[in-house]
Write a protein that holds these residues in place. Structure first.
Motif, PDB file in Angstrom:
ATOM      1  N   UNK A   1       1.201  -1.114   0.032  1.00  0.00           N
ATOM      2  CA  UNK A   1       0.041   0.006   0.165  1.00  0.00           C
ATOM      3  C   UNK A   1       0.714   0.483   0.068  1.00  0.00           C
ATOM      4  N   UNK A   2       1.547   1.761   0.253  1.00  0.00           N
ATOM      5  CA  UNK A   2       2.850   2.245   0.835  1.00  0.00           C
ATOM      6  C   UNK A   2       3.321   2.767  -0.698  1.00  0.00           C
ATOM      7  N   UNK A   3       3.988   1.811  -1.443  1.00  0.00           N
ATOM      8  CA  UNK A   3       4.653   1.831  -2.135  1.00  0.00           C
ATOM      9  C   UNK A   3       3.414   2.293  -3.568  1.00  0.00           C
ATOM     10  N   UNK A   4       2.126   1.908  -2.994  1.00  0.00           N
ATOM     11  CA  UNK A   4       0.867   2.516  -4.076  1.00  0.00           C
ATOM     12  C   UNK A   4       0.706   3.705  -3.899  1.00  0.00           C
ATOM     13  N   UNK A   5       0.998   4.342  -3.164  1.00  0.00           N
ATOM     14  CA  UNK A   5       0.986   5.822  -2.306  1.00  0.00           C
ATOM     15  C   UNK A   5       1.973   6.261  -3.540  1.00  0.00           C
ATOM     16  N   UNK A   6       3.333   5.623  -3.127  1.00  0.00           N
ATOM     17  CA  UNK A   6       4.133   6.561  -3.439  1.00  0.00           C
ATOM     18  C   UNK A   6       3.999   7.093  -5.235  1.00  0.00           C
ATOM     19  N   UNK A   7       3.909   5.800  -5.131  1.00  0.00           N
ATOM     20  CA  UNK A   7       3.588   5.975  -7.271  1.00  0.00           C
ATOM     21  C   UNK A   7       2.755   6.982  -7.340  1.00  0.00           C
ATOM     22  N   UNK A   8       1.486   6.691  -7.185  1.00  0.00           N
ATOM     23  CA  UNK A   8       0.433   8.169  -6.485  1.00  0.00           C
ATOM     24  C   UNK A   8       0.937   9.868  -6.285  1.00  0.00           C
ATOM     25  N   UNK A   9       2.434   9.687  -5.734  1.00  0.00           N
ATOM     26  CA  UNK A   9       3.351  10.765  -5.547  1.00  0.00           C
ATOM     27  C   UNK A   9       4.441  11.288  -6.245  1.00  0.00           C
ATOM     28  N   UNK A  10       4.137  10.566  -7.123  1.00  0.00           N
ATOM     29  CA  UNK A  10       4.931  10.061  -8.675  1.00  0.00           C
ATOM     30  C   UNK A  10       7.089  10.277  -8.053  1.00  0.00           C
ATOM     31  N   UNK A  11       6.844   9.195  -7.272  1.00  0.00           N
ATOM     32  CA  UNK A  11       8.247   8.612  -6.731  1.00  0.00           C
ATOM     33  C   UNK A  11       8.398   6.999  -6.789  1.00  0.00           C
ATOM     34  N   UNK A  12       7.523   6.756  -7.804  1.00  0.00           N
ATOM     35  CA  UNK A  12       7.894   5.619  -8.164  1.00  0.00           C
ATOM     36  C   UNK A  12       7.004   5.353  -8.936  1.00  0.00           C
ATOM     37  N   UNK A  13       7.517   5.094 -10.099  1.00  0.00           N
ATOM     38  CA  UNK A  13       6.377   4.990 -11.920  1.00  0.00           C
ATOM     39  C   UNK A  13       5.768   3.286 -11.703  1.00  0.00           C
ATOM     40  N   UNK A  14       6.437   2.551 -11.891  1.00  0.00           N
ATOM     41  CA  UNK A  14       5.695   1.110 -11.386  1.00  0.00           C
ATOM     42  C   UNK A  14       6.556   0.431 -10.490  1.00  0.00           C
ATOM     43  N   UNK A  15       5.512  -0.149  -9.626  1.00  0.00           N
ATOM     44  CA  UNK A  15       5.526  -1.617  -8.905  1.00  0.00           C
ATOM     45  C   UNK A  15       5.528  -3.018  -9.167  1.00  0.00           C
ATOM     46  N   UNK A  16       6.565  -3.474  -8.479  1.00  0.00           N
ATOM     47  CA  UNK A  16       6.757  -4.514  -9.367  1.00  0.00           C
ATOM     48  C   UNK A  16       7.232  -5.417  -7.449  1.00  0.00           C
ATOM     49  N   UNK A  17       7.540  -6.964  -7.582  1.00  0.00           N
ATOM     50  CA  UNK A  17       8.164  -7.525  -7.521  1.00  0.00           C
ATOM     51  C   UNK A  17       9.633  -8.768  -7.710  1.00  0.00           C
ATOM     52  N   UNK A  18      10.342  -8.849  -6.603  1.00  0.00           N
ATOM     53  CA  UNK A  18      10.864  -9.814  -7.085  1.00  0.00           C
ATOM     54  C   UNK A  18      10.732 -11.517  -6.315  1.00  0.00           C
ATOM     55  N   UNK A  19      10.529 -12.462  -6.673  1.00  0.00           N
ATOM     56  CA  UNK A  19      10.448 -13.593  -6.638  1.00  0.00           C
ATOM     57  C   UNK A  19      10.784 -14.349  -6.460  1.00  0.00           C
ATOM     58  N   UNK A  20      11.032 -15.495  -5.335  1.00  0.00           N
ATOM     59  CA  UNK A  20      11.282 -16.524  -4.796  1.00  0.00           C
ATOM     60  C   UNK A  20      10.913 -17.921  -4.513  1.00  0.00           C
ATOM     61  N   UNK A  21       9.737 -17.759  -4.566  1.00  0.00           N
ATOM     62  CA  UNK A  21       8.988 -19.236  -4.010  1.00  0.00           C
ATOM     63  C   UNK A  21       8.190 -19.947  -4.862  1.00  0.00           C
ATOM     64  N   UNK A  22       6.951 -21.060  -4.282  1.00  0.00           N
ATOM     65  CA  UNK A  22       6.122 -21.072  -5.581  1.00  0.00           C
ATOM     66  C   UNK A  22       5.371 -20.874  -6.107  1.00  0.00           C
ATOM     67  N   UNK A  23       5.095 -20.607  -7.313  1.00  0.00           N
ATOM     68  CA  UNK A  23       3.721 -20.561  -8.767  1.00  0.00           C
ATOM     69  C   UNK A  23       2.537 -20.485  -7.648  1.00  0.00           C
ATOM     70  N   UNK A  24       2.524 -21.517  -6.515  1.00  0.00           N
ATOM     71  CA  UNK A  24       0.992 -21.008  -5.697  1.00  0.00           C
ATOM     72  C   UNK A  24       1.361 -19.724  -5.296  1.00  0.00           C
ATOM     73  N   UNK A  25       2.112 -19.476  -4.167  1.00  0.00           N
ATOM     74  CA  UNK A  25       2.142 -18.034  -3.680  1.00  0.00           C
ATOM     75  C   UNK A  25       2.236 -17.142  -4.137  1.00  0.00           C
ATOM     76  N   UNK A  26       3.265 -16.985  -5.399  1.00  0.00           N
ATOM     77  CA  UNK A  26       3.404 -16.174  -6.183  1.00  0.00           C
ATOM     78  C   UNK A  26       1.663 -15.611  -6.982  1.00  0.00           C
ATOM     79  N   UNK A  27       0.676 -16.880  -6.906  1.00  0.00           N
ATOM     80  CA  UNK A  27      -0.572 -16.597  -8.063  1.00  0.00           C
ATOM     81  C   UNK A  27      -1.082 -15.933  -6.555  1.00  0.00           C
ATOM     82  N   UNK A  28      -1.119 -16.521  -5.064  1.00  0.00           N
ATOM     83  CA  UNK A  28      -1.866 -15.456  -4.460  1.00  0.00           C
ATOM     84  C   UNK A  28      -1.220 -13.908  -4.015  1.00  0.00           C
ATOM     85  N   UNK A  29      -0.119 -13.666  -4.453  1.00  0.00           N
ATOM     86  CA  UNK A  29      -0.560 -12.548  -4.088  1.00  0.00           C
ATOM     87  C   UNK A  29       0.095 -11.582  -5.225  1.00  0.00           C
ATOM     88  N   UNK A  30       0.048 -12.711  -6.131  1.00  0.00           N
ATOM     89  CA  UNK A  30      -0.930 -11.610  -7.985  1.00  0.00           C
ATOM     90  C   UNK A  30      -2.415 -11.948  -7.600  1.00  0.00           C
TER      91      UNK A  30
END
Length: 322
Positions: free
Chosen positions: A123-152
């Motif tokens: 939520x903080x990253x999305x707020x920073x995006x609205x403020x123009x301090x981040x252009x795109x929010x993402x993740x780097x990921x090291x775990x199972x496809x099941x967890x990745x599906x949950x996060x997305x």
């Protein structure tokens, strides 16, 4: 953003324990001169020296529209929501920029995801995006496809996902590269690739594996590994941790006019996978996170490298590959 090989600023050229900024400047100049523009860092890279090297060698020397810069929020640098913004502002200062093109929730896994949720990191990253301090929010990921599906599913606003993907790990049930890639595509996310050469393991091949690729007479071992990763749909960028101008020149040579692997090259890659799997090598990308977290400062990746060299060559010292 064009698909390209780039300096992920974890494995920069070093001299006497410090980043060799003269060499890094040369690498950055050559990289940008050839039309590439994406740089990746994190506060933990090289003990905090990576961000400062980015400032001294890239952001202070080029206009802001000449490059794209990715940074990350790592779980060890915050314990509560109130910690995140001050740390982020320091990252901007350390890198010498007013905004990040991409800001990733770093190394998401089942062990730290709840911390990010509890501290409202997304939520903080999305707020920073609205403020123009981040252009795109993402993740780097090291775990199972099941967890990745949950996060997305939990955070559909995520725009990009960085995953480990290389030809050796692609169908490995432990790494789940293929499954994670498929989850990214299911959710319509662009993909950043880390470890396309598996920490150098797909460059320093055993002689019998290297001979398979040499028969193709088409490029370096690194070229086949990076082109494999870049050949999938939805790839935004392929991250290669380069530590010398020679490695940079090699990457530029086959990524400036990129062509996916053909059938013959893919068949050769499968042979190499068979050879490497048969050796039962220790799986390690030499990211050195384990070393940084070890109270005894044991050089774990170096010990793994020695054992793999022993398995591959019969000697604890790797034979020259050229």
């Amino acid at each position: 953003v064009q698909t390209c090989a780039l300096p992920i600023c974890m494995r920069l050229p070093m001299k006497d324990g410090e980043v060799d900024k003269e060499q890094f400047c040369k690498m950055a100049d050559r990289f940008i001169e050839e039309g590439f523009n994406y740089f990746d860092t994190a506060h933990g890279y090289i003990g905090g020296k990576s961000e400062l090297a980015i400032r001294d060698c890239v952001t202070s020397r080029y206009p802001r529209d000449a490059y794209l810069l990715t940074n990350k929020l790592t779980d060890s640098y915050f314990r509560q929501e109130e910690d995140i913004r001050p740390f982020f502002e320091n990252q901007l200062k350390w890198c010498g920029v007013d905004y990040f093109d991409f800001y990733l929730m770093h190394a998401q896994n089942r062990g730290n995801y709840e911390q990010y949720k509890r501290c409202r990191a997304y939520e903080t990253a999305f707020e920073l995006k609205k403020e123009g301090k981040i252009r795109h929010v993402g993740i780097s990921f090291h775990d199972t496809a099941q967890l990745l599906d949950k996060i997305l599913t939990d955070y559909p606003e995520i725009e990009v996902v960085q995953i480990q993907l290389n030809y050796l790990d692609f169908e490995d049930p432990a790494v789940q590269s293929k499954l994670c890639y498929e989850v990214c595509r299911k959710h319509g996310k662009r993909v950043l690739v880390m470890e396309p050469v598996k920490g150098g393991n797909l460059v320093r091949l055993p002689e019998n594996a290297k001979a398979v690729l040499d028969e193709l007479k088409g490029g370096s071992p690194a070229s086949y590994a990076i082109r494999f990763a870049a050949g999938f749909e939805g790839m935004l960028c392929i991250l290669s941790g380069m530590s010398s101008i020679e490695q940079l020149e090699d990457n530029i040579s086959y990524m400036k006019d990129f062509k996916p692997l053909d059938d013959k090259e893919n068949a050769a890659i499968k042979k190499v996978v068979g050879i490497l799997r048969g050796m039962n090598l220790i799986e390690c990308t030499a990211c050195r996170y384990c070393t940084d977290g070890c109270p005894m400062r044991i050089l774990i990746p170096d010990l793994f490298s020695l054992m793999n060299a022993k398995k591959a060559t019969g000697s604890f010292w790797e034979r020259p590959t050229s």
